[in-house]
Write a protein that holds these residues in place. Structure first.
Motif, mmCIF file in Angstrom:
data_model
loop_
_atom_site.group_PDB
_atom_site.id
_atom_site.type_symbol
_atom_site.label_atom_id
_atom_site.label_comp_id
_atom_site.label_asym_id
_atom_site.label_seq_id
_atom_site.Cartn_x
_atom_site.Cartn_y
_atom_site.Cartn_z
ATOM 1 N N THR A 119 -102.192 -44.835 -5.742
ATOM 2 C CA THR A 119 -101.287 -44.786 -5.151
ATOM 3 C C THR A 119 -100.924 -46.375 -4.646
ATOM 4 O O THR A 119 -99.953 -46.878 -5.157
ATOM 5 C CB THR A 119 -101.315 -44.190 -4.337
ATOM 6 O OG1 THR A 119 -101.056 -43.001 -4.848
ATOM 7 C CG2 THR A 119 -99.716 -43.916 -4.105
ATOM 8 N N ARG A 120 -101.609 -46.986 -3.964
ATOM 9 C CA ARG A 120 -101.751 -48.440 -2.910
ATOM 10 C C ARG A 120 -101.494 -49.044 -4.595
ATOM 11 O O ARG A 120 -101.023 -50.584 -4.038
ATOM 12 C CB ARG A 120 -102.501 -48.371 -2.128
ATOM 13 C CG ARG A 120 -101.994 -47.355 -1.060
ATOM 14 C CD ARG A 120 -103.730 -47.325 -0.225
ATOM 15 N NE ARG A 120 -103.947 -48.902 0.748
ATOM 16 C CZ ARG A 120 -105.088 -49.737 0.798
ATOM 17 N NH1 ARG A 120 -106.191 -48.620 0.864
ATOM 18 N NH2 ARG A 120 -105.559 -50.342 1.301
ATOM 19 N N GLU A 165 -98.413 -49.691 -6.456
ATOM 20 C CA GLU A 165 -97.570 -50.284 -5.802
ATOM 21 C C GLU A 165 -97.224 -51.546 -5.498
ATOM 22 O O GLU A 165 -96.296 -52.491 -4.928
ATOM 23 C CB GLU A 165 -97.234 -49.233 -3.929
ATOM 24 C CG GLU A 165 -97.548 -47.893 -3.529
ATOM 25 C CD GLU A 165 -97.068 -47.793 -2.592
ATOM 26 O OE1 GLU A 165 -97.736 -48.644 -1.675
ATOM 27 O OE2 GLU A 165 -96.532 -46.636 -2.075
ATOM 28 N N SER A 167 -95.147 -54.819 -6.537
ATOM 29 C CA SER A 167 -94.924 -55.961 -5.113
ATOM 30 C C SER A 167 -94.943 -57.386 -5.386
ATOM 31 O O SER A 167 -95.245 -58.280 -6.211
ATOM 32 C CB SER A 167 -95.601 -55.924 -3.682
ATOM 33 O OG SER A 167 -96.769 -56.421 -4.352
#
Length: 465
Positions: free
Chosen positions: A386-387, A390, A394
């Motif tokens: 998940t990180r 993200e 970014s």
């Protein structure tokens, strides 16, 4: 349902002040209780915390107090220091005449300062039973002109063993007074006390809203036979990963022991119980609200002073004695349209206690096994994925592309990505590694000592009740 405070018999000035504060519509307990109390009736109010009961008794008191008289005319008893502070602050906020003084008296604060405030004059006193009696015995608190007496959180007052203190305080007030008890439950002891000290009381009741638990997912982890609860808690916390949580225990000692263990495992946790000074409690609450502390280990009584928005988890490390306390605990999460999780950690012999919960909510409890090491590792990998997603979207990712290009001349792109993920995973694993001390370990074999069998002690902390 009453639509405004103006319909309840409050003065126009008070209604305007409430409107200015943003209070335009009374809650159910306020709509029911205020007219009876303004009319001078004794009352028993049954309502959970968070229903607006403080204003239900505070506003009628403020309407009746004579500000020209500097003697104590109203006394509110609360079970804890935190609640005494909250009630006194709320009452001071509801005042429309600066001459009206509300004084909070409780342990943990200089009694000399409290005596000094009382000497200067105070029409309303809010306090805990022990400190009120101390002030009475010293002659600093005179109750012979009290016309209104309120017992707030009466059920907790009795559970904490304050019954004799309450009776002693009541004996120092005039027989011709108005008396009100507010409680979450109507226990036999409260009925007995009300029959003794209240005159033809009106009973007003607000049922707990069923919708308040609609967004709370209730889960029970069953501790394997031969395990201790501290050993089971670590992997449960790893898999649940609460953003913010109150972990409920029964005793101050358990709160202190469990907090030390969580901190040693690298978790952001602190304790909240009756042994803390008032300044320590206030500092902790501020840190908790600012998310500087993620988890608070608290006893039931002390936790009544904790009000935090967006609490993701309530964890019942030890189940409470009664169902109402359970409902009160879990009601701290799942508020304002948010999802919440209520986690109970039970031994096989405690499972029967949760059948009452299932009957109350008319749905079965979700039972889970304590997570294995493999499940914890999978959870960490899921979070890492998940990180990464993200990070890909970014703006900062562009600044790392030159490094990838340079390394790409020597290694395969997939290998570079895998190495970066391994670094990120290893960096996030310290608490997981500590949790693995408690999860999945085979039971150590007995060793011979002088012909007798002895088993090496497991890593544990005291959970003395």
């Amino acid at each position: 349902m009453t639509s405004s405070f103006a319909d309840l018999g409050l003065s126009p000035g008070r209604v305007k002040h409430l409107n200015d504060m943003g209070f335009t519509k009374p809650t159910a307990i306020q709509a029911q209780a205020i007219p009876h109390l303004i009319a001078g009736h004794d009352a028993v109010g049954l309502a959970q915390t968070g229903t607006g009961k403080t204003a239900a008794f505070a506003l009628p008191i403020l309407e009746q107090v004579n500000v020209s008289n500097r003697y104590v005319q109203a006394l509110v008893l609360t079970p804890t220091r935190e609640l005494a502070m909250q009630v006194s602050q709320a009452m001071q906020g509801f005042t429309i005449d600066r001459r009206l003084q509300v004084t909070a008296v409780y342990g943990g604060q200089s009694i000399g300062q409290q005596l000094s405030r009382l000497r200067r004059g105070s029409q309303v006193v809010v306090g805990t039973p022990g400190r009120v009696i101390d002030l009475i015995d010293r002659g600093g608190l005179v109750l012979d002109q009290v016309s209104v007496m309120v017992l707030d959180e009466a059920d907790e007052m009795l559970n904490m063993g304050f019954i004799q203190d309450v009776e002693k305080i009541l004996s120092h007030t005039p027989d011709e007074r108005q008396t009100a008890f507010f409680s979450a439950t109507m226990e036999p002891a409260i009925q007995k006390l009300a029959a003794r000290f209240l005159k033809s009381p009106v009973t007003v009741s607000v049922e707990p809203q069923k919708a308040s638990t609609a967004r709370i997912k209730q889960i029970a982890y069953v501790v394997p036979k031969g395990w201790t609860k501290p050993r089971a808690l670590m992997p449960i916390l790893e898999i649940e990963d609460p953003e913010s949580a109150i972990i409920f225990v029964r005793t101050r000692r358990t709160a202190a022991d469990l907090t030390r263990q969580l901190q040693a495992a690298g978790h952001s946790a602190d304790e909240y119980h009756g042994d803390l000074t008032q300044s320590q409690r206030e500092r902790l609450l501020q840190r908790f609200r600012q998310r500087q502390v993620r988890w608070v280990v608290a006893t039931d009584i002390a936790a009544r002073g904790i009000h935090v928005d967006d609490l993701s988890h309530v964890i019942n490390y030890e189940l409470p004695d009664n169902l109402d306390s359970y409902v009160h605990r879990i009601g701290r999460t799942g508020r304002a349209g948010k999802e919440g999780r209520a986690v109970s950690i039970v031994s096989p012999l405690e499972k029967y206690k949760l059948t009452r919960v299932e009957k109350r909510f008319h749905k079965p409890m979700e039972y889970c096994k304590v997570p294995t090491q493999a499940a914890i590792a999978a959870r960490h990998l899921e979070k890492l994925q998940t990180r990464v997603r993200e990070a890909i979207t970014s703006e900062r990712v562009a600044s790392f592309l030159p490094i990838v290009s340079q390394l790409g001349e020597e290694y395969d792109i997939r290998t570079i990505a895998a190495a970066a993920l391994q670094m990120a995973y290893d960096q996030a694993r310290p608490t997981q590694l500590r949790a693995e001390e408690y999860a999945d370990k085979p039971k150590p074999k007995p060793v011979k000592l002088n012909g007798n069998e002895a088993t090496p002690q497991e890593n544990r902390v005291s959970t003395s009740q």
